[in-house]
Design an enzyme around this catalytic site. Structure first.
Site, short mmCIF file in Angstrom:
data_model
loop_
_atom_site.label_atom_id
_atom_site.label_comp_id
_atom_site.label_asym_id
_atom_site.label_seq_id
_atom_site.Cartn_x
_atom_site.Cartn_y
_atom_site.Cartn_z
N LYS A 119 0.83 -1.21 0.00
CA LYS A 119 0.00 0.00 0.00
C LYS A 119 0.87 1.26 0.00
CE LYS A 119 -3.96 -2.28 2.17
NZ LYS A 119 -3.38 -3.65 2.21
N ASP A 182 -4.27 0.33 7.81
CA ASP A 182 -4.59 -1.05 7.45
C ASP A 182 -4.35 -1.86 8.72
OD1 ASP A 182 -5.35 -3.13 5.72
OD2 ASP A 182 -3.25 -3.68 5.41
N CYS A 235 -8.67 -6.97 7.09
CA CYS A 235 -8.91 -8.16 6.28
C CYS A 235 -9.61 -9.22 7.14
CB CYS A 235 -7.61 -8.70 5.66
SG CYS A 235 -6.31 -9.06 6.85
#
Length: 516
Positions: A119, A182, A235
């Site tokens: 990312k 993230d 995730c």
């Protein structure tokens, strides 16, 4: 491969998904999707497609204009273009958070939980060399691949940290235009991609991860500038780490609101009904309904692994950053940069000096090096950097980094890369490092040797071997002597330095960067 999913996870998914559960479960017996993203710091997607022999095996990823699915019989990491940093191999769903971050050239961006760097390199590609990227990971062992991927991509405007968010916040209050979190999570969405995550799932409990995520969000919130945008992604499928986390965050931080995301390409809207009654009671009806503006990527609905993404905006007027201008010769500020030359120490003691530590030796002559003059001499003979604005040279020990001038002091932080690592002062000379080569444009190098991807000479270089070339094979971009540092390229894209001497090129490719 049939996965043995944890019973607690299976029961939870049945409850959440209802009639969709069987389709969801069946997705674990299907092949996963593979993706690569073109590094537009070096080449745009259309040009790369014209050059690559992989084109017949590629399919556009709909949410990322410069990314493609590839079939599992393609081996892009074995191609020389990978060693030139022309693309990054990345799971397709993992590209979504940065696409929704809306990064523009000139922005100040923080990628908080960045390793291994996918990312971050995606953000750097969008910055196009303008602005500043602070990329961080709290796990020391993960910062090495993070730094390497930043350098492979040829990023000039990034700093790599190994810090706790609270420590970064002390230096960068309300400083960033964009922040990506993230977040560390229970990893349920990666079960198909990484079956080992199934075994680790219980140790990464939902409760433990939720607590960690809450702390991270609160610490990071104070670093976002008014009018700035923050993306929170995981995730995992767990509502406690997703919808619930966002609901509780906007309750604690009323100056933040959820930015709507259009659920396209099989994405699903977030579910306000999965927010606990306790958390929901702290929100207005409008705030609770805004949770539906987040998105979930389910593996049975889209071509990728499981993800959750929320976009948050802070109230206020965003800052105007300088617009890009035509590249010129860079100005580098060397003020205050000096270094003591301890070569006499080596002769007196017969051993190497401690790295970066001045040592006084009785009877030894210690001289101050004029680092700027040493760099200027190297640049005159080997490179001519171009770019916008002014950079600041800083030194850690003998290593030289270039930083964007507006970067605050990093003193007190655990710094892995203080900027663009260009080389070191060594024996009254400047020795260039590999990251300098990877971020160069061929026109900036005095000597260039460009080889085709299938040239045996290139493959020998990538294996770390000495190669032999005729002088006429070299491209000279300046009036310099023929011997010196040469930028080795594949199809005009750098893969490293060599030292040319009368037909022989001594390999300068570090061991850890060689093709195995």
């Amino acid at each position: 491969m049939k996965l043995n999913l944890p019973k607690l996870f299976v029961d939870k998914m049945k409850l959440l998904l209802g009639e969709e559960y069987e389709r969801f479960l069946a997705s674990y017996n299907e092949e996963r999707f593979y993706g690569l993203r073109i590094n537009e710091l070096k080449i745009n997607a259309a040009t790369w497609l014209e050059q690559t022999d992989m084109k017949p095996y590629l399919q556009q990823i709909p949410w990322c204009a410069n990314a493609f699915y590839y079939t599992d019989d393609v081996r892009p990491a074995k191609h020389p273009h990978y060693h030139a940093g022309l693309y990054y191999i990345q799971e397709p769903s993992a590209m979504v958070p940065v696409e929704l971050l809306d990064v523009k050239p000139g922005h100040r961006v923080l990628d908080l939980c960045a390793a291994p760097g996918g990312k971050s390199t995606q953000i750097a590609s969008k910055l196009q060399g303008e602005g500043i990227l602070i990329t961080n990971d709290i796990a020391t062992e993960r910062t090495k691949p993070l730094a390497k991927n930043i350098e492979l991509a040829g990023v000039r405007n990034a700093v790599v940290l190994n810090e706790h968010p609270a420590n970064i916040a002390q230096k960068f209050g309300e400083w960033f235009d964009r922040i990506l979190i993230d977040a560390p999570c229970s990893g349920e969405g990666m079960f198909r991609k990484s079956p080992s995550m199934v075994e680790e799932w219980e140790s990464y409990s939902v409760e433990r991860c939720s607590t960690m995520q809450r702390e991270i969000l609160d610490e990071v919130a104070q670093m976002l500038a008014p009018g700035g945008r923050m993306v929170y992604s995981t995730c995992t499928f767990s509502p406690e780490e997703n919808e619930e986390q966002i609901a509780r965050f906007i309750a604690r931080h009323p100056d933040f609101s959820v930015v709507p995301i259009e659920p396209r390409w099989g994405w699903a809207s977030g579910n306000p009904q999965w927010v606990s009654s306790e958390a929901g009671a702290e929100l207005s009806k409008e705030q609770l309904l805004s949770i539906a503006r987040t998105v979930r990527l389910w593996p049975h609905r889209t071509k990728g692994e499981g993800h959750f993404v929320a976009v948050l905006m802070r109230q206020g007027q965003p800052s105007d950053r300088p617009q890009s201008v035509e590249p010129t010769q860079l100005s580098i500020d060397w003020s205050g940069i000096t270094m003591q030359d301890h070569k006499t120490y080596d002769k007196v003691k017969g051993k190497a000096k401690p790295k970066g530590k001045p040592v006084k030796v009785k009877g030894a002559k210690v001289e101050e090096l004029d680092c700027e003059s040493i760099w200027q001499q190297f640049q005159l003979e080997n490179v001519q950097l171009t770019g916008n604005g002014q950079l600041r040279a800083v030194m850690f020990g003998s290593r030289v980094y270039l930083q964007p001038e507006e970067l605050p002091s990093l003193e007190g932080l655990k710094v892995i890369r203080a900027g663009w690592l260009i080389g070191e002062m060594k024996r009254n000379k400047f020795a260039p490092f590999h990251p300098l080569a990877m971020a160069l444009r061929p026109r900036e190098a005095a000597r260039v040797l460009s080889l085709s991807a299938d040239d045996e000479q290139l493959l020998r270089y990538l294996r770390g071997e000495t190669i032999f070339v005729e002088e006429q094979q070299l491209q000279f971009n300046a009036s310099v002597k023929k011997n010196g540092y040469v930028l080795i390229c594949v199809d005009q894209f750098p893969v490293g330095f060599g030292k040319y001497l009368d037909g022989m090129i001594k390999n300068e490719l570090p061991a850890g960067w060689r093709m195995m």
